[in-house]
Write a protein that holds these residues in place. Structure first.
Motif, mmCIF file in Angstrom:
data_model
loop_
_atom_site.group_PDB
_atom_site.id
_atom_site.type_symbol
_atom_site.label_atom_id
_atom_site.label_comp_id
_atom_site.label_asym_id
_atom_site.label_seq_id
_atom_site.Cartn_x
_atom_site.Cartn_y
_atom_site.Cartn_z
ATOM 1 N N ASP A 277 41.081 15.555 29.393
ATOM 2 C CA ASP A 277 42.259 15.470 28.514
ATOM 3 C C ASP A 277 43.517 15.158 29.323
ATOM 4 O O ASP A 277 44.354 14.348 28.901
ATOM 5 N N ASP A 278 43.662 15.784 30.494
ATOM 6 C CA ASP A 278 44.813 15.511 31.355
ATOM 7 C C ASP A 278 44.831 14.053 31.788
ATOM 8 O O ASP A 278 45.890 13.408 31.816
ATOM 9 N N VAL A 279 43.661 13.513 32.136
ATOM 10 C CA VAL A 279 43.586 12.116 32.564
ATOM 11 C C VAL A 279 43.978 11.188 31.426
ATOM 12 O O VAL A 279 44.722 10.215 31.623
ATOM 13 N N SER A 280 43.496 11.483 30.221
ATOM 14 C CA SER A 280 43.842 10.644 29.071
ATOM 15 C C SER A 280 45.357 10.617 28.838
ATOM 16 O O SER A 280 45.930 9.580 28.483
ATOM 17 N N ASN A 281 45.998 11.737 29.077
ATOM 18 C CA ASN A 281 47.455 11.818 28.867
ATOM 19 C C ASN A 281 48.250 11.128 29.972
ATOM 20 O O ASN A 281 49.380 10.673 29.732
ATOM 21 N N ASN A 282 47.670 11.040 31.161
ATOM 22 C CA ASN A 282 48.425 10.525 32.307
ATOM 23 C C ASN A 282 47.991 9.143 32.791
ATOM 24 O O ASN A 282 48.611 8.589 33.705
ATOM 25 N N ILE A 283 46.946 8.592 32.206
ATOM 26 C CA ILE A 283 46.362 7.362 32.749
ATOM 27 C C ILE A 283 47.341 6.184 32.723
ATOM 28 O O ILE A 283 47.268 5.285 33.562
ATOM 29 N N HIS A 284 48.289 6.206 31.795
ATOM 30 C CA HIS A 284 49.268 5.117 31.706
ATOM 31 C C HIS A 284 50.241 5.128 32.887
ATOM 32 O O HIS A 284 50.962 4.146 33.125
ATOM 33 N N ASN A 285 50.251 6.219 33.653
ATOM 34 C CA ASN A 285 51.156 6.316 34.801
ATOM 35 C C ASN A 285 50.567 5.715 36.085
ATOM 36 O O ASN A 285 51.247 5.691 37.122
ATOM 37 N N TRP A 286 49.329 5.250 36.009
ATOM 38 C CA TRP A 286 48.702 4.704 37.226
ATOM 39 C C TRP A 286 49.470 3.470 37.696
ATOM 40 O O TRP A 286 49.705 2.535 36.944
ATOM 41 N N ASN A 287 49.840 3.462 38.961
ATOM 42 C CA ASN A 287 50.649 2.393 39.550
ATOM 43 C C ASN A 287 49.892 1.770 40.719
ATOM 44 O O ASN A 287 49.696 2.418 41.751
ATOM 45 N N ARG A 297 47.157 12.439 42.294
ATOM 46 C CA ARG A 297 47.964 13.644 42.121
ATOM 47 C C ARG A 297 48.650 13.645 40.759
ATOM 48 O O ARG A 297 48.739 14.674 40.090
ATOM 49 N N ILE A 298 49.153 12.469 40.364
ATOM 50 C CA ILE A 298 49.815 12.359 39.058
ATOM 51 C C ILE A 298 48.792 12.451 37.936
ATOM 52 O O ILE A 298 48.987 13.152 36.942
ATOM 53 N N LEU A 299 47.675 11.762 38.125
ATOM 54 C CA LEU A 299 46.647 11.701 37.090
ATOM 55 C C LEU A 299 46.045 13.070 36.807
ATOM 56 O O LEU A 299 45.785 13.432 35.654
ATOM 57 N N ASP A 304 49.221 19.102 45.267
ATOM 58 C CA ASP A 304 48.396 19.174 46.468
ATOM 59 C C ASP A 304 46.968 19.506 46.073
ATOM 60 O O ASP A 304 46.725 20.291 45.148
ATOM 61 N N PHE A 305 46.034 18.951 46.815
ATOM 62 C CA PHE A 305 44.627 19.260 46.593
ATOM 63 C C PHE A 305 44.245 20.479 47.429
ATOM 64 O O PHE A 305 44.859 20.737 48.476
ATOM 65 N N PRO A 306 43.264 21.250 46.992
ATOM 66 C CA PRO A 306 42.847 22.434 47.754
ATOM 67 C C PRO A 306 42.432 22.070 49.176
ATOM 68 O O PRO A 306 41.805 21.031 49.402
ATOM 69 N N GLU A 307 42.792 22.920 50.129
ATOM 70 C CA GLU A 307 42.409 22.702 51.512
ATOM 71 C C GLU A 307 40.974 23.163 51.734
ATOM 72 O O GLU A 307 40.500 24.097 51.103
ATOM 73 N N GLN A 308 40.313 22.485 52.653
ATOM 74 C CA GLN A 308 38.930 22.831 52.946
ATOM 75 C C GLN A 308 38.849 24.184 53.636
ATOM 76 O O GLN A 308 39.667 24.518 54.476
ATOM 77 N N GLN A 309 37.835 24.961 53.251
ATOM 78 C CA GLN A 309 37.600 26.272 53.840
ATOM 79 C C GLN A 309 36.209 26.300 54.438
ATOM 80 O O GLN A 309 35.293 25.632 53.950
ATOM 81 N N GLN A 310 36.055 27.071 55.503
ATOM 82 C CA GLN A 310 34.766 27.143 56.180
ATOM 83 C C GLN A 310 33.734 27.883 55.341
ATOM 84 O O GLN A 310 32.595 27.512 55.265
ATOM 85 N N SER A 311 34.129 28.951 54.685
ATOM 86 C CA SER A 311 33.182 29.735 53.883
ATOM 87 C C SER A 311 33.940 30.534 52.843
ATOM 88 O O SER A 311 35.111 30.839 52.995
ATOM 89 N N LEU A 312 33.258 30.883 51.789
ATOM 90 C CA LEU A 312 33.827 31.712 50.730
ATOM 91 C C LEU A 312 32.812 32.780 50.354
ATOM 92 O O LEU A 312 31.619 32.662 50.624
ATOM 93 N N GLU A 313 33.295 33.819 49.721
ATOM 94 C CA GLU A 313 32.361 34.817 49.207
ATOM 95 C C GLU A 313 31.471 34.163 48.162
ATOM 96 O O GLU A 313 31.819 33.166 47.537
ATOM 97 N N ASP A 314 30.315 34.732 47.949
ATOM 98 C CA ASP A 314 29.346 34.123 47.048
ATOM 99 C C ASP A 314 29.903 33.868 45.671
ATOM 100 O O ASP A 314 29.665 32.835 45.068
ATOM 101 N N GLU A 315 30.724 34.817 45.163
ATOM 102 C CA GLU A 315 31.224 34.644 43.812
ATOM 103 C C GLU A 315 32.327 33.583 43.746
ATOM 104 O O GLU A 315 32.732 33.166 42.661
#
Length: 390
Positions: A277-287, A297-299, A304-315
């Motif tokens: 739904d977010d993409v449908s609303n923002n797709i006209h902004n693609w430049n 980022r706009i779409l 910012d995108f999440p930074e890579q982590q070495q490990s996370l808890e199982d949950e």
């Protein structure tokens, strides 16, 4: 003992390109000179490579012989039978080599002249092709194996490997390429007529794709890329981690890298629907004048995108960090990571779509609507759906 010494000397005198490489067992290796037997015919095959092992020397019993590729066109049952007959009739290595020399010369003289001239022309053509390629100031590095049957082209960390095909048109075939499989390169790879043209087209391809590779490098530097597991130059897509229940696969057009790419969301149904739904609303902004990353980022409404982590808890495990909840493997048979996640936040088990679809189809009563099968999660029994068009 004198006979043994005389035999060695005779071999060296009449077959100077044969070398005694071992005395236990007696082993001769080298080349048998044939050209003088049919020099008038101007056949371009003066030497035949062979290896002769005589384990019971001076007796020639159980003698073994191996030929090089130069006489592959002679190998047939009759020729093999006559070679074995010579081995049985000969008393010394020198006499056997002399008789073998005559036998090979006789067979070559009886061969069709056209077969030899074609082979001669193909060798000459190859040498001229190689010479022209080496003289071409393209900046492309050219390397080869010892037999010159495999040639590798390299430019700016990108490579293309060719294998030479004797007496076949076209004379080269592509056995490895860092270039992606796109229509623009298909005709080139299927019609490699000579090295000079190939080098020119390879260089053109590398230069053409540099903008696409730059876009992918920017994604690699700034995003948590979870696919492909080992990115190669030929991969024109990246799967980016967005959250513990969602990822997106972005496939760019290598010939128009800043255009709107192919976008596929993978994860729980709820998160996928919300992001679509977010993409449908923002797709006209693609430049197209901006980078793919900036547009994403706009779409996706992400500064910012999440930074890579070495490990996370199982949950809190991300997509791809867990095994499939059905087959218990991270990668599927087609090297795909799990792309379905249960909607239940307390479960969030990961599944390969293929595995989940197969499992859901084994349960009686599950409905199939518009290509999707609906059922319950194998672990928590919450509703889950999956495409059956794999």
């Amino acid at each position: 003992m004198a006979t043994k010494v005389n035999d060695y000397e005779t071999v060296l005198e009449y077959h100077p390109e044969m070398i005694l490489t071992s005395e236990s067992p007696v082993t001769w290796q080298g080349f048998l000179i044939i050209s003088k037997l049919y020099a008038a015919r101007e056949i371009h095959c003066p030497r035949v490579k062979l290896k002769l092992v005589v384990p019971n020397y001076p007796s020639l019993g159980n003698m073994q012989i191996r030929f090089g590729r130069q006489i592959v066109f002679l190998r047939n049952r009759e020729f093999s039978r006559k070679v074995k007959q010579l081995m049985n009739d000969s008393q010394t290595v020198s006499s056997f080599l002399t008789q073998l020399q005559l036998l090979i010369g006789k067979y070559m003289c009886n061969m069709n002249d056209q077969a030899f001239s074609t082979d001669y022309e193909s060798i000459n053509d190859f040498l001229q092709d190689l010479k022209a390629a080496l003289q071409n100031p393209s900046g492309v590095q050219l390397s080869s194996d010892q037999s010159l049957s495999v040639v590798k082209l390299s430019l700016r960390g990108v490579s293309l490997t060719l294998q030479r095909c004797n007496n076949i048109k076209p004379p080269w075939k592509v056995v490895f390429s860092d270039l992606p499989k796109i229509p623009a390169f298909e005709g080139f790879e299927k019609n490699v007529t000579n090295l000079t043209v190939t080098i020119t087209k390879f260089k053109w391809g590398v230069e053409l794709l540099e903008k696409a590779w730059e876009q992918l490098k920017e994604i690699d530097r700034n995003c948590w890329v979870i696919g492909p597991l080992e990115p190669k130059r030929s991969h024109m897509y990246r799967r980016i981690h967005l959250s513990q229940s969602l990822s997106v696969t972005v496939t760019i057009d290598p010939l128009n890298p800043t255009a709107l790419p192919g976008i596929q969301f993978l994860g729980s149904d709820n998160e996928v629907k919300k992001q679509k739904d977010d993409v449908s609303n923002n797709i006209h902004n693609w430049n197209e004048n901006c980078s793919v990353l900036k547009n994403l980022r706009i779409l996706l409404n992400m500064y910012d995108f999440p930074e890579q982590q070495q490990s996370l808890e199982d949950e809190e495990a991300i997509i791809g960090s867990r095994e499939c909840g059905i087959c218990f493997f991270t990668k599927s048979d087609t090297d795909e990571l799990p792309d379905k996640i249960c909607n239940n936040e307390r479960c969030m088990k990961h599944f390969h779509s293929v595995c989940l679809a197969r499992w859901l189809q084994t349960k009686a009563g599950n409905l199939i609507v518009f290509g999707y099968i609906h059922g319950t999660c194998p672990h928590c029994k919450e509703h889950i759906s999956c495409s059956i068009r794999q």
